[in-house]
Design a protein around this motif. Structure first.
Motif, PDB file in Angstrom:
ATOM      1  N   ALA A  32       0.879  -1.160   0.000  1.00 31.21           N
ATOM      2  CA  ALA A  32       0.000   0.000   0.000  1.00 31.21           C
ATOM      3  C   ALA A  32       0.921   1.216   0.000  1.00 31.21           C
ATOM      4  N   LEU A  33       0.540   2.231  -0.719  1.00 33.85           N
ATOM      5  CA  LEU A  33       1.407   3.398  -0.882  1.00 33.85           C
ATOM      6  C   LEU A  33       0.623   4.672  -0.620  1.00 33.85           C
ATOM      7  N   GLY A  34       1.311   5.642  -0.063  1.00 27.36           N
ATOM      8  CA  GLY A  34       0.619   6.880   0.267  1.00 27.36           C
ATOM      9  C   GLY A  34       1.511   8.094   0.172  1.00 27.36           C
ATOM     10  N   GLU A  45       0.695  15.788   7.444  1.00 26.38           N
ATOM     11  CA  GLU A  45      -0.686  15.400   7.260  1.00 26.38           C
ATOM     12  C   GLU A  45      -0.853  14.467   6.071  1.00 26.38           C
ATOM     13  N   PHE A  46      -1.903  13.687   6.136  1.00 25.80           N
ATOM     14  CA  PHE A  46      -2.233  12.761   5.062  1.00 25.80           C
ATOM     15  C   PHE A  46      -2.709  13.521   3.825  1.00 25.80           C
ATOM     16  N   VAL A  47      -2.299  13.057   2.651  1.00 30.89           N
ATOM     17  CA  VAL A  47      -2.753  13.634   1.391  1.00 30.89           C
ATOM     18  C   VAL A  47      -3.569  12.612   0.594  1.00 30.89           C
ATOM     19  N   SER A  62      -9.207  18.462   1.085  1.00 36.62           N
ATOM     20  CA  SER A  62      -8.725  19.669   0.401  1.00 36.62           C
ATOM     21  C   SER A  62      -8.139  19.396  -0.977  1.00 36.62           C
ATOM     22  N   VAL A  63      -7.850  18.139  -1.294  1.00 34.99           N
ATOM     23  CA  VAL A  63      -7.251  17.840  -2.603  1.00 34.99           C
ATOM     24  C   VAL A  63      -8.185  17.042  -3.502  1.00 34.99           C
ATOM     25  N   LYS A  64      -9.333  16.662  -2.996  1.00 38.14           N
ATOM     26  CA  LYS A  64     -10.272  15.885  -3.810  1.00 38.14           C
ATOM     27  C   LYS A  64     -10.652  16.657  -5.062  1.00 38.14           C
ATOM     28  N   GLY A  65     -10.634  15.954  -6.180  1.00 33.06           N
ATOM     29  CA  GLY A  65     -10.961  16.584  -7.450  1.00 33.06           C
ATOM     30  C   GLY A  65      -9.789  17.272  -8.115  1.00 33.06           C
TER      31      GLY A  65
END
Length: 127
Positions: A32-34, A45-47, A62-65
């Motif tokens: 799994a990669l993040g 923070e998670f992106v 905040s990054v959706k879309g």
């Protein structure tokens, strides 16, 4: 396992960047990669992240879309396409990996979900 992130840089607001992260060393077949990020004076923070089987993804609101994560299992690599960048996206971006079953649909959004971390790549968005 070593992770090498690249693709950061300076871009104007509204522009795009594509981050890449590749694993090397003693690697396993499935991860799994993040992506996480840390802005000056703020906590990491998670992106975004993708599951071991590649079928599930997650994004911070905040990054959706605007951002899209993808992975290449053959290369054990993860990419983050970032469009419509905003000054608030300015941060050091870190890729992370966790050994997972190739059938796993779990998407980790916490730092403790990951075992391996890259060195970070700087993204600066000017207004």
């Amino acid at each position: 396992v070593q992770l090498q992130a690249s693709g950061g840089g300076l871009v104007q607001a509204g522009g795009s960047l594509r981050l890449s992260c590749a694993a090397s060393g003693r690697t396993f077949s499935s991860y799994a990669l993040g992506w996480f990020r840390q802005a000056p004076g703020k906590e990491r923070e998670f992106v975004s992240a993708v599951s071991g089987n590649g079928g599930a993804t997650a994004y911070t609101d905040s990054v959706k879309g605007r951002f899209t994560i993808s992975k290449d299992n053959a290369k054990i690599a993860v990419y983050l396409q970032m469009n419509s960048l905003e000054p608030e996206d300015t941060a050091v971006y870190y890729c992370a990996a966790a050994r997972r079953s190739p059938y796993s649909i779990y998407v980790g959004t916490k730092q403790y979900d990951y075992d391996y971390w890259g060195q970070g790549t700087q993204v600066t968005v000017s207004s």
